[in-house]
Design a protein around this motif. Structure first.
Motif, PDB file in Angstrom:
ATOM      1  N   VAL A   1       4.943  13.387  -4.866  1.00 40.27           N
ATOM      2  CA  VAL A   1       5.359  13.586  -3.464  1.00 40.27           C
ATOM      3  C   VAL A   1       6.857  13.840  -3.398  1.00 40.27           C
ATOM      4  O   VAL A   1       7.326  14.736  -2.673  1.00 40.27           O
ATOM      5  N   GLU A   2       7.631  13.053  -4.150  1.00 32.94           N
ATOM      6  CA  GLU A   2       9.083  13.252  -4.158  1.00 32.94           C
ATOM      7  C   GLU A   2       9.435  14.659  -4.653  1.00 32.94           C
ATOM      8  O   GLU A   2      10.299  15.329  -4.081  1.00 32.94           O
ATOM      9  N   ALA A   3       8.763  15.101  -5.711  1.00 35.80           N
ATOM     10  CA  ALA A   3       9.033  16.434  -6.252  1.00 35.80           C
ATOM     11  C   ALA A   3       8.634  17.520  -5.264  1.00 35.80           C
ATOM     12  O   ALA A   3       9.334  18.540  -5.119  1.00 35.80           O
ATOM     13  N   ALA A   4       7.517  17.316  -4.557  1.00 39.02           N
ATOM     14  CA  ALA A   4       7.078  18.298  -3.560  1.00 39.02           C
ATOM     15  C   ALA A   4       8.083  18.405  -2.421  1.00 39.02           C
ATOM     16  O   ALA A   4       8.412  19.509  -1.951  1.00 39.02           O
TER      17      ALA A   4
ATOM     18  N   VAL B   1       1.270  16.400   2.789  1.00 35.86           N
ATOM     19  CA  VAL B   1       2.720  16.211   2.789  1.00 35.86           C
ATOM     20  C   VAL B   1       3.442  17.498   2.386  1.00 35.86           C
ATOM     21  O   VAL B   1       4.649  17.624   2.609  1.00 35.86           O
ATOM     22  N   ALA B   2       2.694  18.461   1.830  1.00 32.86           N
ATOM     23  CA  ALA B   2       3.285  19.738   1.416  1.00 32.86           C
ATOM     24  C   ALA B   2       2.527  20.891   2.081  1.00 32.86           C
ATOM     25  O   ALA B   2       1.886  21.704   1.409  1.00 32.86           O
ATOM     26  N   PRO B   3       2.590  20.995   3.410  1.00 31.34           N
ATOM     27  CA  PRO B   3       1.774  21.997   4.111  1.00 31.34           C
ATOM     28  C   PRO B   3       2.172  23.438   3.819  1.00 31.34           C
ATOM     29  O   PRO B   3       1.375  24.353   4.049  1.00 31.34           O
ATOM     30  N   SER B   4       3.382  23.661   3.295  1.00 27.85           N
ATOM     31  CA  SER B   4       3.803  25.034   2.984  1.00 27.85           C
ATOM     32  C   SER B   4       3.455  25.428   1.557  1.00 27.85           C
ATOM     33  O   SER B   4       3.825  26.516   1.099  1.00 27.85           O
ATOM     34  N   ALA B   5       2.735  24.569   0.846  1.00 25.68           N
ATOM     35  CA  ALA B   5       2.288  24.868  -0.516  1.00 25.68           C
ATOM     36  C   ALA B   5       0.776  25.024  -0.539  1.00 25.68           C
ATOM     37  O   ALA B   5       0.057  24.412   0.256  1.00 25.68           O
ATOM     38  N   ILE B   6       0.306  25.856  -1.436  1.00 31.44           N
ATOM     39  CA  ILE B   6      -1.125  25.890  -1.740  1.00 31.44           C
ATOM     40  C   ILE B   6      -1.376  24.851  -2.829  1.00 31.44           C
ATOM     41  O   ILE B   6      -0.797  24.924  -3.922  1.00 31.44           O
ATOM     42  N   VAL B   7      -2.206  23.862  -2.522  1.00 34.22           N
ATOM     43  CA  VAL B   7      -2.538  22.807  -3.482  1.00 34.22           C
ATOM     44  C   VAL B   7      -3.880  23.171  -4.111  1.00 34.22           C
ATOM     45  O   VAL B   7      -4.898  23.263  -3.420  1.00 34.22           O
ATOM     46  N   VAL B   8      -3.856  23.390  -5.421  1.00 30.09           N
ATOM     47  CA  VAL B   8      -5.031  23.877  -6.142  1.00 30.09           C
ATOM     48  C   VAL B   8      -5.665  22.725  -6.910  1.00 30.09           C
ATOM     49  O   VAL B   8      -5.053  22.160  -7.821  1.00 30.09           O
ATOM     50  N   LEU B   9      -6.881  22.379  -6.537  1.00 33.59           N
ATOM     51  CA  LEU B   9      -7.645  21.335  -7.211  1.00 33.59           C
ATOM     52  C   LEU B   9      -8.592  22.021  -8.186  1.00 33.59           C
ATOM     53  O   LEU B   9      -9.595  22.617  -7.783  1.00 33.59           O
TER      54      LEU B   9
ATOM     55  N   ALA C   1     -16.469  15.714  -2.778  1.00 34.12           N
ATOM     56  CA  ALA C   1     -17.134  16.910  -2.271  1.00 34.12           C
ATOM     57  C   ALA C   1     -16.225  17.617  -1.269  1.00 34.12           C
ATOM     58  O   ALA C   1     -15.387  16.993  -0.604  1.00 34.12           O
ATOM     59  N   ARG C   2     -16.388  18.944  -1.173  1.00 36.63           N
ATOM     60  CA  ARG C   2     -15.635  19.679  -0.167  1.00 36.63           C
ATOM     61  C   ARG C   2     -16.049  19.191   1.200  1.00 36.63           C
ATOM     62  O   ARG C   2     -17.227  18.957   1.469  1.00 36.63           O
ATOM     63  N   SER C   3     -15.066  19.025   2.074  1.00 36.04           N
ATOM     64  CA  SER C   3     -15.308  18.472   3.404  1.00 36.04           C
ATOM     65  C   SER C   3     -14.693  19.378   4.460  1.00 36.04           C
ATOM     66  O   SER C   3     -13.706  20.080   4.206  1.00 36.04           O
ATOM     67  N   ALA C   4     -15.275  19.353   5.640  1.00 37.63           N
ATOM     68  CA  ALA C   4     -14.713  20.117   6.750  1.00 37.63           C
ATOM     69  C   ALA C   4     -13.321  19.624   7.117  1.00 37.63           C
ATOM     70  O   ALA C   4     -12.547  20.351   7.759  1.00 37.63           O
ATOM     71  N   SER C   5     -12.995  18.409   6.695  1.00 36.12           N
ATOM     72  CA  SER C   5     -11.672  17.854   6.997  1.00 36.12           C
ATOM     73  C   SER C   5     -10.632  18.207   5.943  1.00 36.12           C
ATOM     74  O   SER C   5      -9.474  17.811   6.053  1.00 36.12           O
ATOM     75  N   ASP C   6     -11.024  18.949   4.897  1.00 35.00           N
ATOM     76  CA  ASP C   6     -10.050  19.362   3.888  1.00 35.00           C
ATOM     77  C   ASP C   6      -8.918  20.146   4.551  1.00 35.00           C
ATOM     78  O   ASP C   6      -9.171  21.010   5.401  1.00 35.00           O
ATOM     79  N   PRO C   7      -7.662  19.884   4.170  1.00 33.60           N
ATOM     80  CA  PRO C   7      -6.562  20.698   4.700  1.00 33.60           C
ATOM     81  C   PRO C   7      -6.751  22.171   4.322  1.00 33.60           C
ATOM     82  O   PRO C   7      -7.313  22.486   3.268  1.00 33.60           O
ATOM     83  N   GLU C   8      -6.285  23.077   5.180  1.00 35.76           N
ATOM     84  CA  GLU C   8      -6.467  24.507   4.932  1.00 35.76           C
ATOM     85  C   GLU C   8      -5.776  24.959   3.659  1.00 35.76           C
ATOM     86  O   GLU C   8      -6.206  25.920   3.010  1.00 35.76           O
ATOM     87  N   ASN C   9      -4.719  24.240   3.256  1.00 31.99           N
ATOM     88  CA  ASN C   9      -3.970  24.646   2.063  1.00 31.99           C
ATOM     89  C   ASN C   9      -4.525  24.051   0.775  1.00 31.99           C
ATOM     90  O   ASN C   9      -3.931  24.212  -0.291  1.00 31.99           O
TER      91      ASN C   9
END
Length: 369
Positions: free
Chosen positions: A154-157, A189-197, A210-218
């Motif tokens: 989080v600090e690095a992000a 916490v990093a909405p301007s980044a694409i977070v790749v799982l 599991a993928r959820s409808a509440s997953d952040p768009e990024n």
């Protein structure tokens, strides 16, 4: 003109390409059981081989593949519980990683280049692909137990404002799944980044969210068929919000997956999904058996694994144990030469019961000597 002509072609070389090495798997002589590449055991494929052979007869070699991979995306959507419009198909996860760094490479204000954030150690292609595409790669070490250091990430992000954050969960090479809550919190916490799982090893994990409808768009997920018996087909996919998937699809090269791979993957997913899931359960049970045996031997520390391999740490140099196993006809993956604790670490792919028995017999001999 003469000065221009005197220049070498190396003046045009990408510095990252000059500094990196090509991927060349170890291939020592005399290996009987290869437990180094995280492949599924061929002995456990059952009906898959006959399905592939039958489906291959329908290939029309003179025609281009379906550029949209429509049937394959529909089959993958059924396999994952997703939607075809969320999926982009690639030649393994590797190509999708390259698509992501191509699509999200804008230099943000106050930065000298695009930024990629990863924990370390992790899948080497994140760093290599980022460097080759001009990214500044920020690496955050895993904690003492090889778990994700959420506070440091989080600090690095917040400090580096990355374009992309790659998280392999379960992680390669360390095996454990990262905390699902930590991944979601990092995405928020990093909405301007694409977070790749990257869920390449998800089929072997009981803790995979599991993928959820509440997953952040990024939050974007990667998957592959390579670890569940179809590595030769090179089929991977990206699962993202349609708005993100459309952007990634723009940078996808035309006809990037062959007609052969598309057709064969669709056939297997149509006829063999129950068998593939059973095979994964067998591998998970074998993983527990091998891990318990290594632990009882007292010769190594075995870390918790959610993948189709084990990550172990030995007191002495990993290279010595690797060489001893090679002499026994067993090939595992050594991380000797990587520095620090990694010099004492080995990664052991879970093979067929026969291969695993051979590994344990060899392990007993080389750790007693």
């Amino acid at each position: 003109m003469l000065g221009f002509m005197a220049l070498s072609w190396t003046s045009a070389l990408n510095p990252a390409a000059a500094s990196l090495s090509a991927y060349v798997p170890a291939d020592p002589i005399g290996i009987v059981h290869r437990l180094d590449a995280n492949e599924a055991p061929a002995d456990l494929l059952g009906p898959v081989a006959s399905v592939l052979a039958r489906a291959a007869g329908a290939i029309v070699p003179s025609r281009y593949p379906d550029a949209r991979a429509t049937a394959l995306r529909e089959a993958l959507a059924r396999w994952t519980g997703s939607d075809p419009e969320r999926l982009v198909v690639g030649s393994g996860s590797d190509e999708l990683i390259a698509m992501l760094v191509t699509a999200f490479s804008k230099v943000k204000p106050g930065r000298e280049g695009p930024v990629l954030l990863i924990p370390t150690p992790t899948f080497v292609m994140y760093r290599a692909t980022g460097l080759l595409h001009g990214f500044d790669v920020v690496e955050v070490p895993l904690d003492a137990n090889f778990a994700l250091d959420e506070v440091a990430m989080v600090e690095a992000a917040c400090l580096h404002d990355p374009n992309l954050i790659f998280l392999a969960s379960p992680n390669n090479p360390t095996g454990a799944a990262f905390d699902a809550g930590a991944i979601e919190r990092l995405a928020r916490v990093a909405p301007s980044a694409i977070v790749v799982l990257d869920e390449a090893y998800g089929p072997f994990s009981a803790r995979q969210p599991a993928r959820s409808a509440s997953d952040p768009e990024n939050l974007v997920r990667l998957g592959t068929l390579s670890k569940i018996g179809l590595a030769s087909l090179r089929i991977g996919w990206l699962d993202a919000a349609p708005s993100v998937a459309r952007v990634v699809d723009v940078v996808r090269l035309p006809f990037n997956t062959s007609a052969t791979s598309q057709l064969l993957a669709v056939a297997v997913l149509a006829e063999c999904t129950d068998h593939l899931r059973d095979m994964c359960r067998t591998i998970v049970a074998e993983r527990a058996r091998i891990g318990d045996a290594i632990t009882r031997s007292g010769a190594a520390k075995v870390y918790p694994s959610d993948a189709n391999f084990l990550w172990i740490e030995v007191p002495g140099p990993a290279a010595d144990l690797w060489n001893a196993l090679v002499a026994e006809g067993i090939l595992v993956r050594s991380f000797a030469g990587k520095g620090g604790r990694l010099d004492h670490c080995l990664r052991i792919t879970i093979g067929s019961p026969e291969a695993n028995d051979a590994f344990l017999a060899a392990w007993s001999r080389v750790t007693r000597s």
